[in-house]
Design a protein around this motif. Structure first.
Motif, short mmCIF file in Angstrom:
data_model
loop_
_atom_site.label_atom_id
_atom_site.label_comp_id
_atom_site.label_asym_id
_atom_site.label_seq_id
_atom_site.Cartn_x
_atom_site.Cartn_y
_atom_site.Cartn_z
N ASP A 113 -43.30 -16.49 12.72
CA ASP A 113 -42.54 -16.84 11.52
C ASP A 113 -41.05 -17.00 11.81
O ASP A 113 -40.25 -17.15 10.89
N GLY A 114 -40.69 -16.96 13.10
CA GLY A 114 -39.29 -17.11 13.48
C GLY A 114 -38.41 -15.97 13.00
O GLY A 114 -37.20 -16.08 13.02
N GLY A 115 -39.04 -14.87 12.53
CA GLY A 115 -38.28 -13.75 12.00
C GLY A 115 -37.62 -14.07 10.66
O GLY A 115 -36.68 -13.40 10.26
N LEU A 116 -38.13 -15.09 9.98
CA LEU A 116 -37.52 -15.56 8.73
C LEU A 116 -38.34 -15.13 7.52
O LEU A 116 -39.57 -15.05 7.59
N PRO A 117 -37.69 -14.90 6.38
CA PRO A 117 -38.43 -14.71 5.13
C PRO A 117 -39.01 -16.07 4.71
O PRO A 117 -38.28 -17.05 4.63
N LEU A 118 -40.32 -16.10 4.51
CA LEU A 118 -40.99 -17.38 4.22
C LEU A 118 -41.46 -17.46 2.78
O LEU A 118 -41.85 -16.45 2.17
N ALA A 119 -41.44 -18.66 2.23
CA ALA A 119 -42.02 -18.92 0.92
C ALA A 119 -43.52 -18.63 0.99
O ALA A 119 -44.14 -18.85 2.04
N PRO A 120 -44.12 -18.14 -0.11
CA PRO A 120 -45.55 -17.81 -0.08
C PRO A 120 -46.45 -18.93 0.42
O PRO A 120 -47.36 -18.70 1.22
N LEU A 121 -46.22 -20.15 -0.03
CA LEU A 121 -47.07 -21.28 0.38
C LEU A 121 -46.97 -21.52 1.89
O LEU A 121 -47.98 -21.74 2.55
N SER A 122 -45.77 -21.45 2.43
CA SER A 122 -45.58 -21.62 3.87
C SER A 122 -46.25 -20.49 4.65
O SER A 122 -46.97 -20.73 5.61
N ARG A 123 -46.00 -19.28 4.23
CA ARG A 123 -46.51 -18.09 4.92
C ARG A 123 -48.04 -17.99 4.86
O ARG A 123 -48.69 -17.70 5.86
N ASP A 124 -48.60 -18.22 3.67
CA ASP A 124 -50.02 -17.93 3.45
C ASP A 124 -50.96 -19.10 3.70
O ASP A 124 -52.14 -18.88 3.96
N GLN A 125 -50.44 -20.34 3.64
CA GLN A 125 -51.34 -21.48 3.77
C GLN A 125 -50.91 -22.52 4.81
O GLN A 125 -51.72 -22.92 5.64
N ILE A 126 -49.66 -22.96 4.75
CA ILE A 126 -49.25 -24.11 5.56
C ILE A 126 -49.12 -23.74 7.04
O ILE A 126 -49.70 -24.42 7.90
N LEU A 127 -48.36 -22.70 7.36
CA LEU A 127 -48.25 -22.31 8.77
C LEU A 127 -49.59 -21.89 9.36
O LEU A 127 -49.92 -22.29 10.48
N PRO A 128 -50.43 -21.10 8.63
CA PRO A 128 -51.76 -20.80 9.19
C PRO A 128 -52.60 -22.06 9.45
O PRO A 128 -53.33 -22.12 10.44
N LEU A 129 -52.48 -23.08 8.59
CA LEU A 129 -53.21 -24.32 8.80
C LEU A 129 -52.74 -25.01 10.08
O LEU A 129 -53.57 -25.47 10.88
N TYR A 130 -51.44 -25.06 10.29
CA TYR A 130 -50.91 -25.69 11.50
C TYR A 130 -51.31 -24.89 12.74
O TYR A 130 -51.73 -25.46 13.74
N ARG A 131 -51.25 -23.56 12.65
CA ARG A 131 -51.68 -22.71 13.79
C ARG A 131 -53.13 -22.99 14.14
O ARG A 131 -53.48 -23.12 15.32
#
Length: 137
Positions: A113-131
């Motif tokens: 997460d780059g050590g950053l506070p993430l928006a819920p959509l980014s944290r819970d759905q978008i980044l996991p999809l890309y991973r």
């Protein structure tokens, strides 16, 4: 459509190193994928192209945007609202600079997460999809 739903178009922007870009709007804490609200009568990919141009000085060819689907989650900056996002993926190899309401941009390794506070959509759905797409590649 419910007035508590915010329709946006956003992008997973990927650089030549596989990093993805996150942005933080002025006066907020959470980082998220770049993009923004879809205007009445506007197609999601058109809104994405407009928002990327306004927010990052990035000019894209909408035909190169790969549609990932529609995702919903709690709005990071507007309590009580739900964000409904048409998500696209784009590979870019040009520099971007924050403009309009964007205060900060960060390229991160998508495996974290780059050590950053993430928006819920980014944290819970978008980044996991890309991973998951990277792991399955």
């Amino acid at each position: 459509m419910s007035p508590s739903i915010i329709r946006i178009a956003a992008a997973v922007l990927i650089d030549k190193h596989g990093q993805t870009l996150l942005v933080r709007k002025r006066g907020t804490l959470a980082f998220m994928q770049p993009g923004g609200k879809i205007d009445a009568g506007e197609q999601p990919v058109e809104a994405l192209a407009r928002e990327l141009r306004e927010e990052l000085n990035l000019h894209i060819d909408p035909a190169q945007a790969v549609y990932l689907g529609q995702f919903s989650g709690p709005a990071a900056n507007e309590p009580g609202f739900t964000v409904q996002a048409d998500m696209f993926q784009l590979h870019i190899d040009v520099a971007v600079t924050p403009a309009a309401e964007i205060e900060e941009i960060r390229w991160i390794d998508p495996m974290g997460d780059g050590g950053l506070p993430l928006a819920p959509l980014s944290r819970d759905q978008i980044l996991p999809l890309y991973r998951a797409s990277l792991i399955g590649a």
